[in-house]
Design a protein around this motif. Structure first.
Motif, PDB file in Angstrom:
ATOM      1  N   TYR A  82      12.537  15.272 -15.315  1.00 26.83           N
ATOM      2  CA  TYR A  82      13.979  15.318 -15.597  1.00 26.83           C
ATOM      3  C   TYR A  82      14.174  15.916 -16.989  1.00 26.83           C
ATOM      4  CZ  TYR A  82      18.759  14.006 -16.613  1.00 26.83           C
ATOM      5  OH  TYR A  82      20.084  14.054 -16.985  1.00 26.83           O
ATOM      6  N   MET A  83      13.825  15.191 -18.042  1.00 30.69           N
ATOM      7  CA  MET A  83      14.060  15.726 -19.380  1.00 30.69           C
ATOM      8  C   MET A  83      13.209  16.974 -19.614  1.00 30.69           C
ATOM      9  SD  MET A  83      14.568  12.570 -22.017  1.00 30.69           S
ATOM     10  CE  MET A  83      13.332  11.439 -21.472  1.00 30.69           C
ATOM     11  N   SER A  84      13.782  17.939 -20.338  1.00 30.08           N
ATOM     12  CA  SER A  84      13.052  19.171 -20.632  1.00 30.08           C
ATOM     13  C   SER A  84      11.770  18.901 -21.412  1.00 30.08           C
ATOM     14  CB  SER A  84      13.943  20.132 -21.419  1.00 30.08           C
ATOM     15  OG  SER A  84      14.965  20.613 -20.580  1.00 30.08           O
ATOM     16  N   TYR A 103      10.861  21.962 -10.236  1.00 27.85           N
ATOM     17  CA  TYR A 103      11.638  21.225 -11.251  1.00 27.85           C
ATOM     18  C   TYR A 103      13.120  21.176 -10.852  1.00 27.85           C
ATOM     19  CZ  TYR A 103      13.732  20.282 -15.861  1.00 27.85           C
ATOM     20  OH  TYR A 103      14.455  19.770 -16.907  1.00 27.85           O
ATOM     21  N   THR A 105      16.101  20.042 -12.074  1.00 28.21           N
ATOM     22  CA  THR A 105      17.032  19.551 -13.097  1.00 28.21           C
ATOM     23  C   THR A 105      17.671  20.716 -13.833  1.00 28.21           C
ATOM     24  OG1 THR A 105      15.505  17.686 -13.397  1.00 28.21           O
ATOM     25  CG2 THR A 105      17.192  17.982 -15.074  1.00 28.21           C
ATOM     26  N   LEU A 106      18.965  20.612 -14.116  1.00 20.16           N
ATOM     27  CA  LEU A 106      19.595  21.589 -15.002  1.00 20.16           C
ATOM     28  C   LEU A 106      18.850  21.575 -16.335  1.00 20.16           C
ATOM     29  CD1 LEU A 106      21.942  20.189 -17.364  1.00 20.16           C
ATOM     30  CD2 LEU A 106      21.589  18.790 -15.329  1.00 20.16           C
ATOM     31  N   TYR A 107      18.805  22.721 -17.002  1.00 19.28           N
ATOM     32  CA  TYR A 107      18.149  22.711 -18.307  1.00 19.28           C
ATOM     33  C   TYR A 107      18.709  23.838 -19.164  1.00 19.28           C
ATOM     34  CZ  TYR A 107      15.006  26.710 -17.713  1.00 19.28           C
ATOM     35  OH  TYR A 107      14.512  27.980 -17.581  1.00 19.28           O
ATOM     36  N   GLU A 108      18.110  24.037 -20.348  1.00 22.98           N
ATOM     37  CA  GLU A 108      18.675  24.930 -21.355  1.00 22.98           C
ATOM     38  C   GLU A 108      18.347  26.402 -21.132  1.00 22.98           C
ATOM     39  OE1 GLU A 108      16.474  22.519 -21.709  1.00 22.98           O
ATOM     40  OE2 GLU A 108      14.625  23.425 -22.471  1.00 22.98           O
ATOM     41  N   TYR A 149      16.442  15.547 -28.563  1.00 23.86           N
ATOM     42  CA  TYR A 149      15.281  16.291 -28.044  1.00 23.86           C
ATOM     43  C   TYR A 149      15.712  17.688 -27.650  1.00 23.86           C
ATOM     44  CZ  TYR A 149      16.656  15.633 -23.108  1.00 23.86           C
ATOM     45  OH  TYR A 149      17.312  15.675 -21.905  1.00 23.86           O
ATOM     46  N   TYR A 151      16.467  19.708 -24.946  1.00 20.99           N
ATOM     47  CA  TYR A 151      17.588  20.169 -24.112  1.00 20.99           C
ATOM     48  C   TYR A 151      18.924  20.079 -24.871  1.00 20.99           C
ATOM     49  CZ  TYR A 151      21.646  19.482 -21.175  1.00 20.99           C
ATOM     50  OH  TYR A 151      22.928  19.520 -20.705  1.00 20.99           O
ATOM     51  N   VAL A 206      21.736  12.060 -22.570  1.00 19.58           N
ATOM     52  CA  VAL A 206      21.153  11.841 -21.237  1.00 19.58           C
ATOM     53  C   VAL A 206      20.711  10.384 -21.086  1.00 19.58           C
ATOM     54  CG1 VAL A 206      20.300  14.225 -21.198  1.00 19.58           C
ATOM     55  CG2 VAL A 206      18.725  12.358 -21.773  1.00 19.58           C
ATOM     56  N   THR A 233      25.325  16.749 -17.687  1.00 17.09           N
ATOM     57  CA  THR A 233      24.350  15.746 -17.222  1.00 17.09           C
ATOM     58  C   THR A 233      24.987  14.429 -16.778  1.00 17.09           C
ATOM     59  OG1 THR A 233      24.086  15.196 -19.557  1.00 17.09           O
ATOM     60  CG2 THR A 233      22.317  16.490 -18.549  1.00 17.09           C
TER      61      THR A 233
HETATM   62  C1  ACM Z   1      17.246  18.116 -19.391  1.00 17.83           C
HETATM   63  O1  ACM Z   1      16.586  17.624 -20.319  1.00 17.83           O
HETATM   64  N1  ACM Z   1      16.872  19.281 -18.847  1.00 17.83           N
HETATM   65  C2  ACM Z   1      18.396  17.406 -18.841  1.00 17.83           C
END
Ligand code: ACM
Length: 384
Positions: A82-84, A103, A105-108, A149, A151, A206, A233
């Motif tokens: 989940y987390m980048s 993967y 999950t939306l991300y940066e 962090y 993202y 998040v 998110t």
């Molecule tokens: C994220 O950390 N990509 C939500």
């Protein structure tokens, strides 16, 4: 299916820790798809068997367990993260062993690995549309708040740059708090917000602390009709942790909301409820975890193998009728064509969809072509 070798796949979604609410929903998305595939006869008669570990929302555990899955459990494909920060920890392991990570999950954005398939939104599929919507409807003075962090740093940078293309724009502040920040911690930021009076707040907070942020906002007595929180998110899962009505009136941009009015979505939700009960919280990351598992199984059927060299040509360019609409894996950058939408939280914790793309939008993870006003998918306004 008993006489054929099962296909073992790795599952790395956090079942405990600060992102476990969303992680558990991702797990359900994957398990629902696996159940559907197996009930329909598996892949060429072979059952898919999930080999599941709990990385406990910590990047170091993700990296250790990814290696364990590959070396000890002997899987070729892992669904997870989940987390980048967790994805960035897993990628070197996946690349070292030349395995494949899906993967969801939306991300940066601004990343490519030949060993990863990215099925969440890239910034041109959520940030661009959200910036356009928020600045048109509320104004361009933005206050950025995030978890501490990668993202949030990068997503806030992108949002800041998009908003600053508007006349009268101003980035009033950029604040980061730890993943375990409390309502009291966010209360201090609310005092600053009261002074600076932004047009809207962009949250890249998040996990569990999302509830703390929205509660602190509500406690401060602010009004979402004039100064809403906008996020990429904050999904149905986080909203369910907040308490009744706390998120009402705030906005999220995502390709999927539970409230999508389509037969495909309704049927998928009915299967989920039947198998996992009424307490499951489907959301954008649940949906991506679901459809990417089907994309894998379809590619395996054509490839006859889950080795990355055999599988990849059958994943790239492949399409699937997902609950959000027909999605496609872009062969040039391994990201996914998706349907940008903007939802406003209603009193029941669901999203009223206020804008949506008529067609899917190609992923542009490097934001090569997209700036405000140059958004290829002008979102359709929905009267609901
Ligand atoms: C994220 O950390 N990509 C939500």
């Amino acid at each position: 299916m008993a006489d054929k070798d099962p296909i073992r796949v790795g599952i790395l979604y956090s079942e405990t820790g600060v992102t476990s609410t969303i992680g558990l929903s991702q797990l359900q998305g994957a398990l629902l798809a696996i159940q559907e595939i197996n009930e329909a006869g598996g892949v060429e008669g072979r059952e898919i068997v999930p080999v599941r570990h709990d990385p406990q929302s910590t990047s170091a555990r993700y990296a250790e367990l990814a290696e364990h899955l590959i070396v000890h459990d002997r899987v070729n494909v892992i669904f997870g993260c989940y987390m980048s920060s967790s994805r960035k920890a897993v990628i070197p392991i996946i690349e070292k062993w030349n395995k494949l990570l899906f993967y969801p999950t939306l991300y940066e954005g601004f990343e490519y690995s030949g060993n990863v398939i990215y099925t969440g939104a890239a910034p041109n599929q959520n940030s661009v549309q959200l910036a356009e919507f928020m600045t048109s409807n509320f104004g361009a003075r933005v206050y950025l708040i995030g978890s501490d962090y990668i993202y949030p740093y990068e997503s806030n940078r992108i949002m800041g740059e998009l908003v600053l293309q508007r006349p009268g724009s101003e980035k009033l502040a950029e604040r980061y708090l730890p993943l375990d920040a409390t309502e009291k911690d966010y209360g201090a930021i609310m005092n600053d917000i009261r002074e600076k009076r932004p047009d809207f707040i962009f949250s890249t907070v998040v996990g569990d602390s999302t509830a703390a942020l929205y509660r602190a906002y509500a406690d401060a007595g602010f009004d979402p009709r004039t100064m809403p929180i906008a996020s990429l998110t904050t999904s149905e899962a986080e909203i369910s942790q907040m308490g009744h009505g706390v998120a009402t009136g705030h906005f999220t941009a995502a390709p999927y909301f539970q409230s999508i009015d389509s037969e495909a979505n309704r049927q998928c939700l009915a299967r989920l409820r039947k198998n996992f009960g009424e307490s499951s919280m489907p959301n954008l990351c649940w949906e991506a975890a679901y459809f990417q598992t089907h994309i894998f199984a379809n590619a395996f059927r054509r490839a006859g193998s889950d080795g990355i060299a055999e599988l990849m040509p059958h994943i790239l360019g492949s399409e699937f009728d997902a609950p959000q609409g027909r999605v496609k894996i872009d062969p040039s950058n391994h990201h996914t064509c998706l349907y940008p939408r903007i939802g406003r939280v209603d009193a029941s914790g669901q999203f009223t969809i206020v804008r949506q793309a008529k067609r899917s939008v190609y992923p542009d993870p490097y934001l090569v072509a997209h700036s405000l006003g140059d958004c290829t998918a002008k979102l359709e306004t929905l009267e609901r």
